[in-house]
Design an enzyme around this catalytic site. Sequence first.
Site, mmCIF file in Angstrom:
data_model
loop_
_atom_site.group_PDB
_atom_site.id
_atom_site.type_symbol
_atom_site.label_atom_id
_atom_site.label_comp_id
_atom_site.label_asym_id
_atom_site.label_seq_id
_atom_site.Cartn_x
_atom_site.Cartn_y
_atom_site.Cartn_z
ATOM 1 C CE LYS B 201 -20.705 136.109 22.492
ATOM 2 N NZ LYS B 201 -21.866 135.984 21.594
ATOM 3 C CD GLU B 275 -11.586 133.405 9.641
ATOM 4 O OE1 GLU B 275 -11.570 134.424 8.923
ATOM 5 O OE2 GLU B 275 -12.517 132.593 9.681
ATOM 6 C CB CYS B 309 -15.137 135.447 6.601
ATOM 7 S SG CYS B 309 -14.694 133.782 7.033
ATOM 8 C CD GLU B 406 -16.791 140.224 5.458
ATOM 9 O OE1 GLU B 406 -16.616 140.811 6.538
ATOM 10 O OE2 GLU B 406 -16.453 139.047 5.251
#
Lengths: 317, 500
Positions: B201, B275, B309, B406
């Site tokens: 997906k 991840e 990331c 983040e």
Amino acid sequence: MSKTEIKKSSLSISENGLEKKISSKRLEVLKTYKIYIGGQFPRTESGRYYVPVNAEGKKLANVCLSSRKDFRDAVVAARGAFGSWSNRAAFNRSQILYRMAEMLEGRKAQFIEELIQQESSKAKAVKEVNLAIDRLIYYAGWCDKFQQLFSAVNPVASSHFNFSVPEPTGVVAVIAPQSDSLSGLVSVIAPVIAGGNTCIVLASETKPLCSITFAEVLNSSDLPGGVVNILTGKVAELLPWFVTHMDVNAAIYCESDLETIKMIQEKSALNLKRISFYDKVKWNTEEGQSPYFIMDTQEIKTTWHPIENVAGAGGSY
Amino acid sequence: MPKSISKGKSNIIKLKFDTSWKYAPAPESKNAATIKSQYDLFINGEWIKPSGNKYFDTINPANEEKLSEVAEANAADVDKAVTVARKAYEKVWKKMPAKERAKYIFRIARIIQEKARELAIIESLDGGKPIRESRDFDVPTAANHFFYYAGWADKLEYAFPNRKTEPLGVAGQIIPWNFPLLMAAWKIAPAIATGNTVVLKPAETTSLTALKLAEIIQESDLPPGVVNIITGAGATGAAIVNHPDINKIAFTGSTDVGKIIQRAIAGTNKKATLELGGKAANIIFEDAPIDQAVEGVINGIYFNQGHVCCAGSRLYVQESVAKVIIRKLKDRIESLIVGDPLDKNTDIGAINSRQQLDTIHKYIRIGKLEGSEMYESSCALPGKGFWCRPTLFTNVAQSNRIAQEEIFGPVLAILTFRTDDEVIEKANNSPYGLSAGVWTDKGSKIFNMTKRMRAGVIWANTFNKFDPSSPFGGYKESGYGREGGLHGLMPYLNLNALSP
């Protein structure tokens, strides 16, 4: 004169009786089984104990019923020891694991006796102790070899030098196997520390004797304090703290209880602990050892550096 | 690059890029790409309508115009996809000789190369990233990833000494919106090379290149059901994660969702690779080649609008060179070209979605409130679409949220340090551990730093480099498992003892 004689003879009689009495009734010195944190043998801070019994209902010992706080102290000790243990030369770790095997060999008799107390036959006990020693030697050998097996220099398409190496995950919380109380214990600890991690181990709840005696072996083996910390107590009480502690990087569980496995998976998500389940491993066979156990508590680190590409010389100079 | 150097009033020499001449627009042509007005679900090698008959719009974040509409898969569609993936696994893919499997994957790689231009255009249209990046990085790296893993398919017995490998079964894969095609390649290639089948997906804002990949897979004649690509948002992802007949979840995305996934699959036999997020420390020592380091920092944080990331979002500068580096960084971001993603001159494209833009703005507000000094490029922003100027903060404290959390945008937090030990302590003081960078000319210092930094990928005197042969993945809360390289095979295999 006769008085004395009578006295003497009565004394000699009583002396004989006394001798007999003492030789049959010499008061045994019982061992206090304490826990092992940061290279010290404290009692549990909680002051609690429990009394494991063998199949015949014979009391084995008063054993520390460790608390959450003992575990926290052990994590502090393990974290403190991690830097220097992981930075040691792999060769040096190898020497220390070998030293552990030597020390265990020297105290074989005591372990055999404890295993028998915990309902093992003599033959089985001897076999288990021998296996535990051999397993330490097996992992002593791996300390400075598994990295070569699981590393790679990666042929990237750009002008970079790139390589990947295993590095220890950090602090590992281990619930030792409930059966195989010595060989299982050694089999889960050895790959963790061979790879440079430190750990907190909860010993077999029902058969904890060997674990503390093993701590004494560790204590006399040049293994720095804090690298292995051993607690005794109830799995059900301590396990949730083992897997929720934020300064623990990985957890190992060796039983097949599905509810517990689910709980570990859920709770360890808190800081994404690496979790390994060894419920199907038969520790007393060859399958109980492999470098892949070491890799379960390793991370792969990849490093890049540019390669200068300026001079005129080609590859065929 | 044309540049002139002029002396300002402050006596500081500044780069000026706009005085001599301006760049003429150099837009890539939209016409080189075909986007259908509507996309269905790719299940069992065919395009089928979503059972809920629902579609959602996918827009161009650079102008908010609708590009197409995409099917929303519900739990029934997920079940359909998993069922055919299971069938394809048991009946076809697992049994196929590995060298034949390999050839299908090679074929997919080749078709990606052939369609590289179209894929790059669609990637930039749908996701907002500069065409320079999608053309030179995303698409070729995606093709290379298929090439790399294709070759592994029939060589697995060499990868894991003393072990027999066995595929896991059906892999459910959920990928993010920052590198849509590349992440699809990272997920699909190793999974099918090792003999698994896939239900993938893509992220809801960037489905198009994954659907184009489905067309390529169709064209490659890959047996039906080996790769299924279904679109949708969080609910579709949850249906994949919770499907009982899936053996493996591979997820790239936020740490929060990663944790939700781990909890969701607790008590099942599903394996996982996660991840997740990062807050990479990028460290400049005073002995570093300063100009290269500055360029590396720029690439580290502003690459792909900072939607990375492993972005180098925490910059640690040694005090002695902080002033000069901060000046050079400010100067350099002033020269970054922000605008039309399809323009080949563009350095920074559009922010992927309004939602993400809001998140970035929230963090910029937080940064100011916490007392850090903000500096942003003075560039003009287009009127429509989602845009954010390249931004940096100075005087940031280690505890500030912009140094801990983040942001996933073009926002750099700059901190200073004096000693090696201090910067190691600060760099490792993060729940994340995905990547890190170090800049110094001293080789022994490089190895000291790269060894002591707790992160999965460390760039020394470079940053944001990727390669199919190079394992990628994090320490700590940045997730577990590796993608890429030999190590990227392991998460898709059971390793069994050789029978004696």
